[in-house]
Motif scaffolding. Structure first.
Motif, short mmCIF file in Angstrom:
data_model
loop_
_atom_site.label_atom_id
_atom_site.label_comp_id
_atom_site.label_asym_id
_atom_site.label_seq_id
_atom_site.Cartn_x
_atom_site.Cartn_y
_atom_site.Cartn_z
N VAL A 148 0.84 -1.20 0.00
CA VAL A 148 0.00 0.00 0.00
C VAL A 148 0.87 1.25 0.00
O VAL A 148 0.63 2.20 -0.75
CB VAL A 148 -0.93 0.00 1.23
CG1 VAL A 148 -1.65 1.35 1.36
CG2 VAL A 148 -1.95 -1.13 1.14
N ILE A 149 1.89 1.25 0.83
CA ILE A 149 2.81 2.39 0.92
C ILE A 149 3.53 2.61 -0.40
O ILE A 149 3.64 3.74 -0.90
CB ILE A 149 3.81 2.18 2.06
CG1 ILE A 149 3.09 2.24 3.42
CG2 ILE A 149 4.94 3.22 2.01
CD1 ILE A 149 3.96 1.84 4.60
N GLU A 150 4.02 1.53 -0.99
CA GLU A 150 4.74 1.64 -2.27
C GLU A 150 3.83 2.22 -3.35
O GLU A 150 4.27 3.06 -4.16
CB GLU A 150 5.25 0.26 -2.69
CG GLU A 150 6.39 -0.26 -1.84
CD GLU A 150 6.70 -1.72 -2.11
OE1 GLU A 150 6.00 -2.33 -2.96
OE2 GLU A 150 7.61 -2.27 -1.47
N HIS A 151 2.59 1.77 -3.38
CA HIS A 151 1.65 2.28 -4.37
C HIS A 151 1.40 3.77 -4.16
O HIS A 151 1.40 4.56 -5.11
CB HIS A 151 0.34 1.50 -4.28
CG HIS A 151 -0.76 2.06 -5.15
ND1 HIS A 151 -0.74 1.97 -6.52
CD2 HIS A 151 -1.90 2.74 -4.83
CE1 HIS A 151 -1.81 2.56 -7.02
NE2 HIS A 151 -2.53 3.04 -6.01
N ARG A 152 1.21 4.16 -2.92
CA ARG A 152 0.93 5.55 -2.61
C ARG A 152 2.12 6.45 -2.96
O ARG A 152 1.95 7.53 -3.54
CB ARG A 152 0.59 5.68 -1.12
CG ARG A 152 0.19 7.07 -0.67
CD ARG A 152 -1.10 7.52 -1.32
NE ARG A 152 -1.61 8.73 -0.71
CZ ARG A 152 -2.64 9.42 -1.16
NH1 ARG A 152 -3.27 9.02 -2.24
NH2 ARG A 152 -3.05 10.51 -0.54
N VAL A 153 3.30 5.99 -2.63
CA VAL A 153 4.51 6.76 -2.93
C VAL A 153 4.71 6.89 -4.43
O VAL A 153 5.07 7.96 -4.95
CB VAL A 153 5.74 6.08 -2.28
CG1 VAL A 153 7.04 6.68 -2.82
CG2 VAL A 153 5.69 6.24 -0.76
N SER A 154 4.45 5.79 -5.16
CA SER A 154 4.57 5.83 -6.62
C SER A 154 3.58 6.80 -7.23
O SER A 154 3.92 7.57 -8.14
CB SER A 154 4.35 4.42 -7.19
OG SER A 154 4.37 4.44 -8.60
#
Length: 220
Positions: A148-154
């Motif tokens: 979830v964090i990786e998606h949001r950061v991307s």
């Protein structure tokens, strides 16, 4: 008079998933009544309307069954957090505030499960095999949160100064700690504290100072 249409038969996978779901529901009710130590596999099976064999065909033992309940709850919360951060949740106009409400809901409305978690933790400390099962469940939750964090950061086109796996560990620990603190002393954890804490955390972990239009830090 025509006969009623025959019910569509479940596939083997669907039947197994339904059995597992009913067993988990029965286990939740039985654990709530008897506690972890007091609940038996036999009683859980009877409550669900199945044989003991049905329990053991889905779970190795009572430990794994209980941890599956923890995993189900954790998964639901990660999904809810993802919906909030992606703006898909009904209350996601202000992501930080919505995250805060998620924490207070868990702390205030899921209180009957808290003693069970504490009971199992004490049990697992004395039984390494149970702790291994608990650790595996926690790892799955952290990995889901990291995605979830990786998606949001991307989506925000920024980078974190720490790996997403470590960030997910910190966010999860923050969530669990604040839930415990609110249950102990509700006034010390106002509704918006978790969302604010997530803002502060990500503000110090992104490589850019830019923020999203809603005021939440990129990567939140």
């Amino acid at each position: 008079m025509t006969d009623a249409l025959p019910r569509k038969r479940l596939t083997r996978a669907q039947a197994k998933a339904r059995t597992r779901s009913l067993l988990l529901d029965a286990a939740a009710r039985t654990f709530a009544r008897k506690g972890f130590a007091g609940a038996s596999v036999e009683e859980i099976a009877e409550t669900a309307g199945f044989s003991v064999g049905a329990v053991y065909s889905n779970f190795k033992n009572k430990d794994e069954l209980f941890v599956a309940l923890l995993s189900e709850r954790a998964h639901d919360r990660v999904v809810r957090a993802a919906e909030i951060l992606d703006g898909e949740a009904a209350d996601a106009d202000d992501p930080a505030a919505a995250l805060g409400r998620l924490l207070t809901e868990v702390a205030d409305k899921d209180s009957e499960f808290a003693p069970l978690q504490a009971e199992f933790w004490l049990y697992a400390i004395r039984k390494p095999q149970a702790m291994d099962v608990l650790a595996a469940q926690s790892e799955q939750t952290r990995e889901a949160l990291a995605r979830v964090i990786e998606h949001r950061v991307s989506e925000a086109e920024v980078s974190l100064t720490v790996p997403s796996a470590r960030m997910s560990t910190i966010v999860l620990a923050l969530f669990q700690g604040l839930v415990t603190q609110r249950r102990t002393d509700p006034d010390s954890v106002p509704d918006d504290l978790f969302g604010q804490a997530v803002r502060w955390l990500f503000a110090g972990a992104v490589t850019e100072s830019s923020q999203e239009p809603d005021g939440a830090p990129a990567g939140e």
